[in-house]
Structure formats: C-alpha cells, structure tokens
Design a protein around this motif. Structure first.
Motif, PDB file in Angstrom:
ATOM      1  N   THR A   1      -4.844  -3.170  -4.935  1.00  0.00           N
ATOM      2  CA  THR A   1      -3.687  -2.486  -5.509  1.00  0.00           C
ATOM      3  C   THR A   1      -3.811  -2.359  -7.019  1.00  0.00           C
ATOM      4  OG1 THR A   1      -2.353  -3.426  -3.765  1.00  0.00           O
ATOM      5  CG2 THR A   1      -1.199  -2.538  -5.638  1.00  0.00           C
TER       6      THR A   1
ATOM      7  N   LYS B   1       4.420   3.000 -16.849  1.00  0.00           N
ATOM      8  CA  LYS B   1       5.150   2.662 -15.626  1.00  0.00           C
ATOM      9  C   LYS B   1       4.189   2.232 -14.514  1.00  0.00           C
ATOM     10  CE  LYS B   1       9.281   5.475 -16.003  1.00  0.00           C
ATOM     11  NZ  LYS B   1       9.830   6.757 -15.539  1.00  0.00           N
ATOM     12  N   VAL B   2       3.071   2.964 -14.380  1.00  0.00           N
ATOM     13  CA  VAL B   2       2.101   2.592 -13.336  1.00  0.00           C
ATOM     14  C   VAL B   2       1.519   1.215 -13.620  1.00  0.00           C
ATOM     15  CG1 VAL B   2      -0.055   3.230 -12.270  1.00  0.00           C
ATOM     16  CG2 VAL B   2       1.574   4.974 -12.792  1.00  0.00           C
TER      17      VAL B   2
ATOM     18  N   VAL C   1       6.731   7.544  -9.502  1.00  0.00           N
ATOM     19  CA  VAL C   1       6.427   6.196  -9.991  1.00  0.00           C
ATOM     20  C   VAL C   1       7.674   5.316  -9.928  1.00  0.00           C
ATOM     21  CG1 VAL C   1       5.948   4.974 -12.112  1.00  0.00           C
ATOM     22  CG2 VAL C   1       4.424   6.724 -11.371  1.00  0.00           C
TER      23      VAL C   1
ATOM     24  N   VAL D   1       4.311   7.614 -18.185  1.00  0.00           N
ATOM     25  CA  VAL D   1       3.923   7.440 -16.786  1.00  0.00           C
ATOM     26  C   VAL D   1       2.862   6.355 -16.652  1.00  0.00           C
ATOM     27  CG1 VAL D   1       2.884   8.593 -14.818  1.00  0.00           C
ATOM     28  CG2 VAL D   1       4.553   9.781 -16.182  1.00  0.00           C
TER      29      VAL D   1
ATOM     30  N   ILE E   1      -5.274   5.142 -11.539  1.00  0.00           N
ATOM     31  CA  ILE E   1      -4.322   6.247 -11.652  1.00  0.00           C
ATOM     32  C   ILE E   1      -3.696   6.282 -13.041  1.00  0.00           C
ATOM     33  CG2 ILE E   1      -2.144   7.108 -10.768  1.00  0.00           C
ATOM     34  CD1 ILE E   1      -2.996   6.117  -8.059  1.00  0.00           C
TER      35      ILE E   1
ATOM     36  N   HIS F   1      -6.174  12.522 -18.388  1.00  0.00           N
ATOM     37  CA  HIS F   1      -7.410  13.288 -18.240  1.00  0.00           C
ATOM     38  C   HIS F   1      -7.332  14.650 -18.916  1.00  0.00           C
ATOM     39  CE1 HIS F   1      -5.083  15.162 -15.079  1.00  0.00           C
ATOM     40  NE2 HIS F   1      -5.978  16.125 -15.017  1.00  0.00           N
TER      41      HIS F   1
ATOM     42  N   ILE G   1       3.969  -1.359 -12.562  1.00  0.00           N
ATOM     43  CA  ILE G   1       3.929  -1.633 -11.118  1.00  0.00           C
ATOM     44  C   ILE G   1       2.784  -2.568 -10.800  1.00  0.00           C
ATOM     45  CG2 ILE G   1       3.617  -0.622  -8.847  1.00  0.00           C
ATOM     46  CD1 ILE G   1       4.873   1.832  -9.737  1.00  0.00           C
TER      47      ILE G   1
ATOM     48  N   ILE H   1      -6.548   0.316  -7.906  1.00  0.00           N
ATOM     49  CA  ILE H   1      -6.140   1.707  -7.671  1.00  0.00           C
ATOM     50  C   ILE H   1      -5.093   2.136  -8.696  1.00  0.00           C
ATOM     51  CG2 ILE H   1      -5.023   3.228  -6.032  1.00  0.00           C
ATOM     52  CD1 ILE H   1      -6.248   1.625  -3.815  1.00  0.00           C
ATOM     53  N   LEU H   2      -4.142   1.255  -8.975  1.00  0.00           N
ATOM     54  CA  LEU H   2      -3.087   1.649  -9.907  1.00  0.00           C
ATOM     55  C   LEU H   2      -3.624   1.797 -11.326  1.00  0.00           C
ATOM     56  CD1 LEU H   2       0.028  -0.267  -8.660  1.00  0.00           C
ATOM     57  CD2 LEU H   2      -0.477   2.122  -8.535  1.00  0.00           C
TER      58      LEU H   2
ATOM     59  N   LEU I   1       8.085   1.819  -7.862  1.00  0.00           N
ATOM     60  CA  LEU I   1       8.542   0.568  -8.492  1.00  0.00           C
ATOM     61  C   LEU I   1       9.644  -0.072  -7.652  1.00  0.00           C
ATOM     62  CD1 LEU I   1       7.946  -1.006 -11.027  1.00  0.00           C
ATOM     63  CD2 LEU I   1       9.605   0.346 -12.235  1.00  0.00           C
TER      64      LEU I   1
ATOM     65  N   LYS J   1       0.826  -1.214   0.000  1.00  0.00           N
ATOM     66  CA  LYS J   1       0.000   0.000   0.000  1.00  0.00           C
ATOM     67  C   LYS J   1       0.849   1.247   0.000  1.00  0.00           C
ATOM     68  CE  LYS J   1      -3.596  -1.936  -0.533  1.00  0.00           C
ATOM     69  NZ  LYS J   1      -4.005  -1.952  -1.925  1.00  0.00           N
TER      70      LYS J   1
ATOM     71  N   TYR K   1      -6.019   7.933 -15.238  1.00  0.00           N
ATOM     72  CA  TYR K   1      -6.173   9.349 -14.935  1.00  0.00           C
ATOM     73  C   TYR K   1      -5.059  10.194 -15.540  1.00  0.00           C
ATOM     74  CZ  TYR K   1      -7.283  13.479 -12.223  1.00  0.00           C
ATOM     75  OH  TYR K   1      -7.631  14.743 -11.858  1.00  0.00           O
ATOM     76  N   GLN K   2      -3.936   9.571 -15.930  1.00  0.00           N
ATOM     77  CA  GLN K   2      -2.858  10.334 -16.559  1.00  0.00           C
ATOM     78  C   GLN K   2      -3.334  11.047 -17.820  1.00  0.00           C
ATOM     79  OE1 GLN K   2       0.119  10.621 -15.165  1.00  0.00           O
ATOM     80  NE2 GLN K   2      -0.663   9.343 -13.519  1.00  0.00           N
TER      81      GLN K   2
END
Lengths: 94, 137
Positions: free
Chosen positions: B49, B87-88, A50, B84, B56, B62, B91, B52-53, A54, A31, B59-60
C-alpha cells in the motif's frame, strides 16, 4: 490489482475461522482505498477521490479494531474441542 | 525528460507494490494457520500500500512543466498537484500507522481466543496424511 484481490476474497469465503475472514477483509479494505486513488487518477479527479480513500481507510481501521475488541471479549469458541478444560477460576463471567 | 523520469520512478514504485501485494495474497491463501496468514497479510499489505500510494503521489507532478502562459498559472497548477500529493502521502502515513496496529489487535484477539500455532508435529501429520492419500489413489 482487482485480479489480485480475488485470492484474498477466496480466504474471506473459505476462511476456517472468523478471524481469518476479518484479516482478509481488512486487507481488502486497505486495497480498496488504494484502488479509489487509482480510479481518481484515471478520471483526472484525484482531488475528490483522495478524500473518499482517506475516509475509507479510517473506517476500515475502526472496523477491524472493533472486531478485535469483540473477539477479545467473547469466550473462546474452541473450548468445545477439549471438553475436559474448565474455565479458569476467577475468570470474569460474560 | 522530467516527465519521463517521474513516470519511470512512479511506475517502478507501483509495480513493486503490486509484486508485494501478489506475495501477500499468495501467502494469505497458501499459509497453513492463522498466525502465518496474519504475518503475510500484515507485512505485505502495509508495504504494498505504501509503495503504490507513494508512486501515485509522485505521479501527480508528471505534467508540471506543461505549457503555462504565466508564472502565476504555473504556481496555480503546482498548488493543486501539491495538495493532492500531500493528501495521498497522508493516506499512506495513516495506513503505515493503522495497519500494524490492527494486525496486532487481531493477533492478540486470536491468541486470547485459543488459536493453536502451527508446529512441526502438525507438518509431519499433514505429510503422513498426504502420503496416505496419494498412496490410496
């Protein structure tokens, strides 16, 4: 989200066994990675945060795997509950 | 219109992830033994997780169609936002791979460590004990 991390912290502090604490810490670490991305979004520097997230997720994974390996190798901590139980013949002495 | 749509979808994903995180946290506190707590932590944590990711990452984009003076400027913004977002998403894929793995490893360690699963007999014993306590009060 930070508010929701508090009950997990409760389990870290009061966990009856060490493995409960490790599970809760693993969850908090995951989290935290998500929280880093959210913070980056707030400050309009998502590209930088970010990368931190990572790295943090990778470190968290390695840490929990190391803890799991450690608990597999040590002798059981609960044997003193049952004093009659003998260690298995042929079990490696550690 | 595009911006509102993106905001609604990503907001729904993030709120859904928070709901699953709430479930995981409540399960981690309320469940009776190690294996059930592991169950709630492993599943709820991973899914919340990822949701949420992904929210996001969406949302990049928007403000993709904001005022751009030229087509090159538009693509410049688009490249940064796409990087970005990738990358998110990376993750989230990483966590999707590693979280069940570490859950499995910790579960195996707990089993080797001699943890006793919670059974019906324990539940009956707990209920009897609670009944005695409440009767004593």
């Amino acid at each position: 989200m930070f508010v929701l991390m508090l009950p997990v912290m409760y389990r870290v502090v009061l966990g009856p066994t060490a493995l409960d604490r490790i599970v809760a810490i693993n969850m908090i670490g995951t989290k935290t990675a998500v929280l880093l991305v959210v913070i980056g979004q707030f400050f309009d520097q998502a590209g930088m945060f970010v990368d931190f997230a990572l790295a943090y997720a990778l470190l968290n994974f390695v840490g929990s795997l190391a803890a799991a390996r450690y608990f597999k190798r040590t002798r059981p901590i609960h044997h003193d509950l049952n004093p009659d139980s003998q260690p298995e013949p042929g079990a490696p002495a550690i | 219109m595009f911006e509102i749509t993106i905001s609604i979808i990503s907001g729904a994903l993030i709120c859904g992830g928070l709901v699953f995180f709430l479930g995981a946290a409540v399960g981690l506190v309320r469940f009776p033994d190690f294996y059930t707590r592991m169950h709630s932590a492993g599943k709820g944590d991973t899914l919340s997780t990822i949701m949420i990711l992904l929210g996001i990452a969406l949302y990049q984009f928007h403000d993709l169609f904001r005022e751009a003076h030229s087509l090159e400027e538009f693509f410049e913004h688009f490249k940064i936002e796409l990087l970005v977002a990738i990358k998110v998403t990376a993750i989230s894929v990483l966590i999707m791979l590693t979280s069940p793995t570490s859950t499995h490893a910790l579960m195996e360690a707990g089993y080797d460590d001699g943890m006793e699963p919670f059974t019906c007999e324990d539940e009956d014993a707990d209920e009897n004990q609670n009944g005695k306590e409440s009767a004593g009060q």
